[in-house]
Design a protein around this motif. Structure first.
Motif, short mmCIF file in Angstrom:
data_model
loop_
_atom_site.label_atom_id
_atom_site.label_comp_id
_atom_site.label_asym_id
_atom_site.label_seq_id
_atom_site.Cartn_x
_atom_site.Cartn_y
_atom_site.Cartn_z
N LEU A 1 14.37 -45.54 81.80
CA LEU A 1 13.55 -45.19 80.64
C LEU A 1 12.60 -44.04 80.96
CD1 LEU A 1 12.68 -45.69 77.73
CD2 LEU A 1 11.04 -47.39 78.61
N SER A 2 11.92 -44.11 82.09
CA SER A 2 10.99 -43.03 82.43
C SER A 2 11.74 -41.72 82.67
CB SER A 2 10.12 -43.40 83.63
OG SER A 2 10.90 -43.64 84.78
N SER A 3 12.92 -41.79 83.29
CA SER A 3 13.72 -40.58 83.50
C SER A 3 14.16 -39.98 82.17
CB SER A 3 14.94 -40.89 84.37
OG SER A 3 14.55 -41.29 85.66
N LEU A 4 14.62 -40.84 81.25
CA LEU A 4 15.03 -40.36 79.92
C LEU A 4 13.86 -39.72 79.16
CD1 LEU A 4 17.40 -43.22 78.77
CD2 LEU A 4 18.02 -40.81 78.97
N LEU A 5 12.70 -40.37 79.19
CA LEU A 5 11.54 -39.82 78.47
C LEU A 5 11.04 -38.52 79.10
CD1 LEU A 5 9.60 -43.10 77.62
CD2 LEU A 5 10.96 -41.65 76.06
N ALA A 6 11.09 -38.45 80.43
CA ALA A 6 10.69 -37.20 81.11
C ALA A 6 11.65 -36.08 80.76
CB ALA A 6 10.64 -37.42 82.62
N ALA A 7 12.96 -36.38 80.76
CA ALA A 7 13.96 -35.36 80.39
C ALA A 7 13.77 -34.93 78.94
CB ALA A 7 15.37 -35.91 80.60
N LEU A 8 13.45 -35.87 78.07
CA LEU A 8 13.21 -35.54 76.67
C LEU A 8 12.00 -34.61 76.53
CD1 LEU A 8 14.01 -35.91 73.71
CD2 LEU A 8 12.52 -37.94 73.68
N ALA A 9 10.94 -34.88 77.28
CA ALA A 9 9.76 -34.01 77.25
C ALA A 9 10.13 -32.59 77.70
CB ALA A 9 8.65 -34.58 78.14
N MET A 10 10.93 -32.49 78.75
CA MET A 10 11.37 -31.18 79.24
C MET A 10 12.25 -30.48 78.21
SD MET A 10 12.30 -32.34 83.13
CE MET A 10 12.47 -30.75 83.93
N PHE A 11 13.13 -31.23 77.57
CA PHE A 11 14.05 -30.68 76.58
C PHE A 11 13.29 -30.13 75.38
CE2 PHE A 11 17.33 -30.92 73.27
CZ PHE A 11 18.41 -30.34 73.92
N VAL A 12 12.32 -30.90 74.90
CA VAL A 12 11.52 -30.44 73.75
C VAL A 12 10.73 -29.19 74.13
CG1 VAL A 12 9.58 -31.05 72.24
CG2 VAL A 12 11.43 -32.69 72.63
N TRP A 13 10.16 -29.18 75.33
CA TRP A 13 9.44 -27.99 75.80
C TRP A 13 10.39 -26.79 75.86
CZ3 TRP A 13 5.59 -24.97 76.30
CH2 TRP A 13 5.51 -24.01 77.30
N GLY A 14 11.60 -26.99 76.34
CA GLY A 14 12.57 -25.90 76.40
C GLY A 14 12.88 -25.37 75.01
N PHE A 15 13.03 -26.27 74.04
CA PHE A 15 13.28 -25.84 72.67
C PHE A 15 12.11 -25.02 72.14
CE2 PHE A 15 12.68 -26.45 68.11
CZ PHE A 15 13.84 -25.84 67.64
N LEU A 16 10.89 -25.50 72.37
CA LEU A 16 9.71 -24.78 71.89
C LEU A 16 9.57 -23.43 72.57
CD1 LEU A 16 7.11 -27.67 71.65
CD2 LEU A 16 8.26 -26.49 69.76
N PHE A 17 9.76 -23.41 73.88
CA PHE A 17 9.54 -22.18 74.63
C PHE A 17 10.60 -21.13 74.32
CE2 PHE A 17 9.40 -19.47 78.41
CZ PHE A 17 8.04 -19.31 78.58
N TRP A 18 11.88 -21.55 74.40
CA TRP A 18 12.98 -20.60 74.23
C TRP A 18 13.45 -20.52 72.79
CZ3 TRP A 18 12.80 -17.63 78.15
CH2 TRP A 18 12.54 -18.13 79.42
N GLY A 19 13.60 -21.67 72.13
CA GLY A 19 14.15 -21.69 70.78
C GLY A 19 13.22 -21.14 69.73
N VAL A 20 11.95 -21.52 69.83
CA VAL A 20 10.97 -21.04 68.85
C VAL A 20 10.44 -19.67 69.26
CG1 VAL A 20 8.72 -21.57 67.79
CG2 VAL A 20 10.38 -23.38 68.16
N GLY A 21 10.58 -19.34 70.53
CA GLY A 21 10.19 -18.02 70.99
C GLY A 21 8.74 -17.89 71.38
N LEU A 22 8.22 -18.87 72.14
CA LEU A 22 6.84 -18.76 72.61
C LEU A 22 6.68 -17.58 73.57
CD1 LEU A 22 5.82 -22.48 73.24
CD2 LEU A 22 5.28 -21.03 71.28
N ALA A 23 7.77 -17.22 74.22
CA ALA A 23 7.73 -16.08 75.14
C ALA A 23 9.03 -15.30 75.03
CB ALA A 23 7.53 -16.55 76.58
N ASP A 24 8.96 -14.02 75.26
CA ASP A 24 10.16 -13.16 75.27
C ASP A 24 10.14 -12.35 76.56
OD1 ASP A 24 12.30 -11.53 74.83
OD2 ASP A 24 11.45 -10.50 73.10
N PRO A 25 10.84 -12.84 77.59
CA PRO A 25 10.80 -12.15 78.87
C PRO A 25 11.75 -10.96 78.95
CG PRO A 25 12.14 -14.10 79.04
CD PRO A 25 11.57 -14.09 77.64
N PHE A 26 12.54 -10.74 77.91
CA PHE A 26 13.62 -9.76 78.01
C PHE A 26 13.18 -8.37 77.58
CE2 PHE A 26 15.35 -13.98 77.09
CZ PHE A 26 16.01 -14.19 78.28
N SER A 27 13.82 -7.38 78.15
CA SER A 27 13.68 -6.00 77.69
C SER A 27 14.70 -5.80 76.58
CB SER A 27 13.95 -5.02 78.84
OG SER A 27 13.02 -5.23 79.88
#
Length: 178
Positions: free
Chosen positions: A3-29
């Motif tokens: 359960l803790s591994s699943l919830l930790a992975a879910l937290a990471m997954f949601v962060w990845g969606f927010l960071f990359w999917g929503v575009g909190l940062a754009d590291p690319f040229s």
């Protein structure tokens, strides 16, 4: 543990969606649409198969000229997929979540091993952040040194990884491992 591994992975997954999917940062040229079209045509014409290409190519000429070719520039690394990739491929999302689940499970194992020396949620949280920061700094700033990636890009990628570990650590630290 699960359960803790699943919830930790879910937290990471949601962060990845927010960071990359929503575009909190754009590291690319970025290039113009015309340059993109031209480059895509040339890549299809010049690159024989999928893979990672480096220019200058160390195997494209005598090694005694490689240093001079590197210095003359340009230098590039190209991760090439001739058929393209789908941003909506559920298989990629599943693989990404499983990757994060594996990391969370490994962190859980580390916390189990270190349980006597990390008795509080704060001590467990700090350990997970330290593990994440060490990995992120080693990989991303190593890329800036050895592969000439931009320090700005390396910083953004390292920040993403460290926050991912912090979120996983917050979940795992408060769900004490057995």
């Amino acid at each position: 543990f699960l359960l803790s591994s699943l919830l930790a992975a879910l937290a990471m997954f949601v962060w990845g969606f927010l960071f990359w999917g929503v575009g909190l940062a754009d590291p690319f040229s970025h290039v113009s649409p015309e340059a993109e079209t031209s480059m895509r045509k040339e890549l299809k014409k010049q690159l024989p198969q999928d893979g990672l290409y480096m220019l200058p190519d160390p195997a494209a000429g005598p090694m005694d000229t490689y240093g001079a070719r590197m210095q003359a520039g340009p230098f590039a690394q190209v991760h090439y997929h001739s058929g393209g990739v789908s941003m909506a491929d559920p298989g990629v999302m599943i693989k990404g979540f499983l990757h994060m689940l594996l990391i969370a499970a490994l962190l859980n194992i580390v916390l189990s091993w270190t349980a006597p020396s990390t008795p509080t949620p704060g001590s467990r949280f700090r350990l997970v952040i330290a593990v994440g920061a060490i990995g992120a700094i080693f990989v991303h700033f190593g890329n800036a040194i050895w592969w000439h990636h931009s320090v700005r890009v390396s910083s953004i990628f390292a920040l993403y990884d460290i926050v991912s570990f912090a979120l996983a650590g917050a979940v795992l630290a408060w769900m004490k491992p057995r």
